[in-house]
Every structure is written in C-alpha cells, then in structure tokens.
Motif scaffolding. Structure first.
Motif, PDB file in Angstrom:
ATOM      1  N   PRO A 134      44.153  12.144   8.838  1.00 53.57           N
ATOM      2  CA  PRO A 134      43.100  11.391   9.527  1.00 53.57           C
ATOM      3  C   PRO A 134      41.757  12.096   9.594  1.00 53.57           C
ATOM      4  CG  PRO A 134      45.174  11.111  10.673  1.00 53.57           C
ATOM      5  CD  PRO A 134      45.417  12.148   9.596  1.00 53.57           C
ATOM      6  N   THR A 135      41.755  13.420   9.780  1.00 49.60           N
ATOM      7  CA  THR A 135      40.478  14.129   9.847  1.00 49.60           C
ATOM      8  C   THR A 135      39.779  14.124   8.493  1.00 49.60           C
ATOM      9  OG1 THR A 135      41.092  15.532  11.721  1.00 49.60           O
ATOM     10  CG2 THR A 135      39.424  16.395  10.220  1.00 49.60           C
ATOM     11  N   MET A 136      40.489  14.445   7.421  1.00 50.91           N
ATOM     12  CA  MET A 136      39.871  14.451   6.093  1.00 50.91           C
ATOM     13  C   MET A 136      39.538  13.042   5.610  1.00 50.91           C
ATOM     14  SD  MET A 136      41.719  17.377   3.772  1.00 50.91           S
ATOM     15  CE  MET A 136      40.421  17.264   2.521  1.00 50.91           C
ATOM     16  N   GLN A 137      40.317  12.064   6.032  1.00 50.88           N
ATOM     17  CA  GLN A 137      40.088  10.688   5.583  1.00 50.88           C
ATOM     18  C   GLN A 137      39.180   9.908   6.537  1.00 50.88           C
ATOM     19  OE1 GLN A 137      44.289   9.778   5.325  1.00 50.88           O
ATOM     20  NE2 GLN A 137      44.296   9.937   3.101  1.00 50.88           N
ATOM     21  N   GLY A 138      38.873  10.471   7.690  1.00 59.27           N
ATOM     22  CA  GLY A 138      37.917   9.879   8.609  1.00 59.27           C
ATOM     23  C   GLY A 138      38.361   8.562   9.214  1.00 59.27           C
ATOM     24  N   PHE A 139      39.568   8.536   9.805  1.00 56.75           N
ATOM     25  CA  PHE A 139      40.022   7.299  10.454  1.00 56.75           C
ATOM     26  C   PHE A 139      40.992   7.627  11.569  1.00 56.75           C
ATOM     27  CE2 PHE A 139      43.776   8.110   8.032  1.00 56.75           C
ATOM     28  CZ  PHE A 139      44.796   7.289   8.494  1.00 56.75           C
ATOM     29  N   TYR A 140      41.064   6.736  12.552  1.00 58.65           N
ATOM     30  CA  TYR A 140      42.101   6.827  13.569  1.00 58.65           C
ATOM     31  C   TYR A 140      43.357   6.164  13.028  1.00 58.65           C
ATOM     32  CZ  TYR A 140      38.421   8.037  16.920  1.00 58.65           C
ATOM     33  OH  TYR A 140      37.386   8.652  17.581  1.00 58.65           O
ATOM     34  N   ALA A 141      44.502   6.793  13.223  1.00 61.14           N
ATOM     35  CA  ALA A 141      45.745   6.278  12.654  1.00 61.14           C
ATOM     36  C   ALA A 141      46.061   4.871  13.125  1.00 61.14           C
ATOM     37  CB  ALA A 141      46.904   7.213  12.990  1.00 61.14           C
ATOM     38  N   ASN A 142      45.595   4.496  14.319  1.00 61.78           N
ATOM     39  CA  ASN A 142      45.888   3.165  14.844  1.00 61.78           C
ATOM     40  C   ASN A 142      44.825   2.129  14.505  1.00 61.78           C
ATOM     41  OD1 ASN A 142      43.860   4.091  16.515  1.00 61.78           O
ATOM     42  ND2 ASN A 142      44.930   3.667  18.433  1.00 61.78           N
ATOM     43  N   ASP A 143      43.916   2.471  13.602  1.00 61.88           N
ATOM     44  CA  ASP A 143      42.906   1.507  13.145  1.00 61.88           C
ATOM     45  C   ASP A 143      43.606   0.422  12.324  1.00 61.88           C
ATOM     46  OD1 ASP A 143      40.815   0.133  11.812  1.00 61.88           O
ATOM     47  OD2 ASP A 143      39.553   1.932  11.827  1.00 61.88           O
ATOM     48  N   ARG A 144      43.405  -0.841  12.704  1.00 64.71           N
ATOM     49  CA  ARG A 144      44.077  -1.952  12.023  1.00 64.71           C
ATOM     50  C   ARG A 144      43.719  -2.025  10.547  1.00 64.71           C
ATOM     51  NH1 ARG A 144      47.961  -5.114  15.020  1.00 64.71           N
ATOM     52  NH2 ARG A 144      47.858  -4.111  17.072  1.00 64.71           N
ATOM     53  N   GLY A 168      42.424  23.676   9.166  1.00 66.63           N
ATOM     54  CA  GLY A 168      41.641  24.731   8.528  1.00 66.63           C
ATOM     55  C   GLY A 168      40.565  24.176   7.626  1.00 66.63           C
ATOM     56  N   VAL A 169      40.655  22.895   7.278  1.00 71.62           N
ATOM     57  CA  VAL A 169      39.661  22.266   6.410  1.00 71.62           C
ATOM     58  C   VAL A 169      38.312  22.249   7.118  1.00 71.62           C
ATOM     59  CG1 VAL A 169      38.989  20.159   5.215  1.00 71.62           C
ATOM     60  CG2 VAL A 169      41.403  20.838   5.287  1.00 71.62           C
ATOM     61  N   GLY A 170      37.338  22.901   6.549  1.00 68.55           N
ATOM     62  CA  GLY A 170      35.994  22.943   7.116  1.00 68.55           C
ATOM     63  C   GLY A 170      35.781  24.019   8.161  1.00 68.55           C
ATOM     64  N   SER A 171      36.830  24.757   8.551  1.00 70.52           N
ATOM     65  CA  SER A 171      36.669  25.771   9.586  1.00 70.52           C
ATOM     66  C   SER A 171      35.687  26.849   9.148  1.00 70.52           C
ATOM     67  CB  SER A 171      38.017  26.419   9.908  1.00 70.52           C
ATOM     68  OG  SER A 171      38.858  25.515  10.571  1.00 70.52           O
ATOM     69  N   GLY A 172      34.707  27.110   9.993  1.00 73.41           N
ATOM     70  CA  GLY A 172      33.704  28.124   9.708  1.00 73.41           C
ATOM     71  C   GLY A 172      32.560  27.651   8.836  1.00 73.41           C
ATOM     72  N   MET A 173      32.659  26.437   8.291  1.00 78.59           N
ATOM     73  CA  MET A 173      31.585  25.902   7.466  1.00 78.59           C
ATOM     74  C   MET A 173      30.575  25.167   8.352  1.00 78.59           C
ATOM     75  SD  MET A 173      33.762  24.371   4.250  1.00 78.59           S
ATOM     76  CE  MET A 173      35.195  25.265   3.623  1.00 78.59           C
ATOM     77  N   PRO A 174      29.323  25.039   7.923  1.00 75.28           N
ATOM     78  CA  PRO A 174      28.330  24.339   8.744  1.00 75.28           C
ATOM     79  C   PRO A 174      28.816  22.953   9.152  1.00 75.28           C
ATOM     80  CG  PRO A 174      27.268  25.425   6.890  1.00 75.28           C
ATOM     81  CD  PRO A 174      28.746  25.559   6.672  1.00 75.28           C
ATOM     82  N   GLY A 175      28.839  22.719  10.460  1.00 76.54           N
ATOM     83  CA  GLY A 175      29.287  21.428  10.962  1.00 76.54           C
ATOM     84  C   GLY A 175      30.747  21.144  10.686  1.00 76.54           C
ATOM     85  N   GLY A 176      31.506  22.200  10.375  1.00 77.03           N
ATOM     86  CA  GLY A 176      32.910  21.981  10.037  1.00 77.03           C
ATOM     87  C   GLY A 176      33.077  21.097   8.822  1.00 77.03           C
ATOM     88  N   MET A 177      32.071  21.126   7.933  1.00 79.72           N
ATOM     89  CA  MET A 177      32.080  20.300   6.728  1.00 79.72           C
ATOM     90  C   MET A 177      32.111  18.804   7.072  1.00 79.72           C
ATOM     91  SD  MET A 177      34.496  20.933   3.358  1.00 79.72           S
ATOM     92  CE  MET A 177      35.550  19.491   3.523  1.00 79.72           C
ATOM     93  N   GLY A 178      31.663  18.501   8.297  1.00 78.37           N
ATOM     94  CA  GLY A 178      31.655  17.101   8.723  1.00 78.37           C
ATOM     95  C   GLY A 178      33.008  16.587   9.172  1.00 78.37           C
ATOM     96  N   MET A 179      34.035  17.449   9.192  1.00 75.24           N
ATOM     97  CA  MET A 179      35.372  17.023   9.605  1.00 75.24           C
ATOM     98  C   MET A 179      35.425  16.877  11.127  1.00 75.24           C
ATOM     99  SD  MET A 179      37.220  16.877   6.742  1.00 75.24           S
ATOM    100  CE  MET A 179      35.717  16.138   6.083  1.00 75.24           C
ATOM    101  N   ARG A 180      35.964  15.765  11.594  1.00 73.73           N
ATOM    102  CA  ARG A 180      36.026  15.482  13.030  1.00 73.73           C
ATOM    103  C   ARG A 180      37.470  15.578  13.507  1.00 73.73           C
ATOM    104  NH1 ARG A 180      30.887  13.686  14.055  1.00 73.73           N
ATOM    105  NH2 ARG A 180      29.791  12.987  12.176  1.00 73.73           N
ATOM    106  N   LEU A 181      37.717  16.520  14.393  1.00 72.34           N
ATOM    107  CA  LEU A 181      39.074  16.812  14.841  1.00 72.34           C
ATOM    108  C   LEU A 181      39.687  15.664  15.632  1.00 72.34           C
ATOM    109  CD1 LEU A 181      38.609  20.529  16.004  1.00 72.34           C
ATOM    110  CD2 LEU A 181      39.315  19.682  13.751  1.00 72.34           C
ATOM    111  N   LYS A 182      38.861  14.869  16.297  1.00 72.44           N
ATOM    112  CA  LYS A 182      39.374  13.823  17.191  1.00 72.44           C
ATOM    113  C   LYS A 182      40.323  12.859  16.492  1.00 72.44           C
ATOM    114  CE  LYS A 182      35.376  10.820  16.228  1.00 72.44           C
ATOM    115  NZ  LYS A 182      34.227  10.095  16.821  1.00 72.44           N
ATOM    116  N   TYR A 183      40.144  12.638  15.190  1.00 69.32           N
ATOM    117  CA  TYR A 183      40.972  11.655  14.490  1.00 69.32           C
ATOM    118  C   TYR A 183      42.441  12.061  14.450  1.00 69.32           C
ATOM    119  CZ  TYR A 183      36.641   9.558  12.671  1.00 69.32           C
ATOM    120  OH  TYR A 183      35.424   8.948  12.542  1.00 69.32           O
TER     121      TYR A 183
END
Length: 294
Positions: A134-144, A168-183
C-alpha cells in the motif's frame, strides 16, 4: 507455459513466505531505479549493489533446502519505476519450481485491466498469490477501487499478501521518496477481511508502529495471517512473541524479506528467542503449507 508446479514440500525444512524478485538485467537507467537500489542497499547494510536475480535466489534457497514464495512489486504509478512484468518473472521462476513458489503483483490502480490480468494469471498459470504494498502503490487497502482485483483473487482461491507497518523504501531519502506510511496501517486490511471473508490475507512484517492492530485483526478475522519477515526475530516486541506462543500459533508464518534479510540470519535469531518447541515447526513450515494448500 503450462500451469506452475509446486515444490515437494515434504523434502524442504521450511517455507519462506516473503522474498523479492528482481530483473536479470539489474538496471533501470531510464527511471532512477539503480539509484533507489543503491539507497536501499545502504539502508539495510546489504553487500549486494543490486538484489540477486531469480536464478540466484533459487540457487541460494536450494542450497538451504528451503522453499520460497517469490514476487515482484508493481508500483509503477506511484514510484515511476517500471515493474518487473509478472509473465517474465514467472518464466524466470519456471526453471526453479523445485524451490520457488511464484506470487505476482498488480497495482490496484490498473482497474479492470489489472483484474483481467489477475484472472488470467490464476486460470492459465495457476498463480497462488498476489503481493500488495500500500505505501509503494499509494492506496488504502480498503479503497473500493481495489475491490474488483480482490474479487478475482478471491474467486481464484489465491492469497493476498499486504505489506504492513513502516518500510525501508525511501527511508533517509528526501521526503521519504514520497512514500506515505499511513497507507500500511493493518487496520485497513480489516475491512478487506470483513468484506471478503473467504479471501486468504497475509499481513506482512511485524507492523511497527501498529503491532497491536495487526494482532487484533488476525485474532478477530479467521482469514487473516501474519508473516514475520523484515525484522530479525531478536527485535520482535514481547507482545508478538506472546501471541506466536499462544492464540495465533496457527497463523504465524516464517518470512525473511530476502535479500535484505537472509534466512540464515532470521533462522539463527529465531532459534534464540523463547518460542515453544511444538510451535516452531508450525511457524517454519506447517502453517504456510496449510495456507497455500500444498
């Protein structure tokens, strides 16, 4: 290609439910993939400049007498990195089915196109599982939006494996490489488990910082399992060890997260933590065997 055959599980000592596939070329000069892999290698202190290929992975697991579920990650939309085509990955793995169990990956944003691909992969190739990040693909698992894809996986009796927790994807990179952990909060998979009660779901990794949420979902929903990949067992939180030893002993799965963590390291550290002797074989092989139906 004929349908995929399965390893002789009686002959292996364990099933690693979580390993990563990489393309043989080992380079994506057009999209920055090499730079990304270099950063990942630095983060995980990996000796490999690029992750091992499918044949190299198979050779390693064959030498250890361990079967491995292996998959790519389709995150083209969110990362800009072209995916390792599922059909190419399956073809590469097809020469190593004595130890490899190929899963595939489809970004749910592909909609009906992705759902059709999933149906074909299950019906024509016998694929048994699908990897979601979900973080790399940018979606919430419960998105219809993702439900048509889940429906095909469910109808085909395949497994849905979701990354959960920090990455670990994006860790330490500027902005975390745009990866959003919330997903990747495992609580979003609870909706999927409720809406698809027959869909076999794996929550991948100890789900920091949402470990208790993951344990809650797996305890409450009969169709939800947890894989223990991505962390050395010596760092498992006490509550996770307690649940492995008790009410979730039949739903915990050995996974390494190869190549960033090797089975050698994981198994060595697992042997040192306080797991009841009768439960270790369940985690290492029996639970995965039952889940995969082999």
């Amino acid at each position: 290609m004929p349908k995929l055959k399965l390893p002789d599980i009686d002959k292996v000592v364990a099933i690693d439910i979580h390993t990563h596939a990489e393309e043989p070329c080992g380079c994506h000069p057009d999209d920055g993939y090499d730079d990304f892999q270099a950063q990942m290698a630095e983060y995980f202190k990996s000796p490999n400049k690029h992750p091992p290929t499918v044949p190299e992975t198979a050779a390693y697991y064959r030498s250890k007498n361990i079967a491995a579920v292996i998959f790519p990650v389709d995150a083209e939309r969110e990362t800009g990195f072209r995916r390792y085509n599922n059909y190419e990955m399956i073809e590469a793995a097809s020469d190593h089915l004595d130890v490899l169990i190929p899963f595939v990956s489809i970004d749910p944003h592909k909609g009906k196109l992705g759902a059709r691909e999933a149906r074909k992969l299950i019906e024509e190739y016998g694929v048994r599982g699908f990897k979601f990040h979900p973080t790399m693909q940018g979606f919430y698992a419960n998105d219809r939006m993702a439900y048509p894809l889940y429906e095909e996986i469910n109808n085909g009796g395949a497994v849905a494996l979701f990354h959960t927790g920090q990455t670990g994807v994006g860790s330490g990179m500027p902005g975390g490489m745009g990866m959003r952990l919330k997903y990747s909060n495992p609580m979003y998979m609870d909706d999927v488990a409720a809406d698809f009660p027959d869909l076999k779901i794996i929550l991948a990794h100890p789900s920091f910082p949402w470990q208790e949420e993951a344990l809650s979902v797996a305890t409450h929903k009969p169709n939800v399992y947890i894989d223990l990949s991505g962390w050395s067992p010596k760092y498992f939180p006490p509550i996770l060890v307690r649940y492995i030893n008790s009410i979730l002993q039949d739903k915990m799965l050995f996974g390494s997260d190869w190549p960033v963590i090797t089975p050698d390291r994981w198994l060595s550290d697992f042997a040192k933590i306080e797991i009841r002797d009768e439960i270790r074989p369940k985690v290492l092989k029996a639970n995965a065997r039952k889940l995969l139906g082999i």
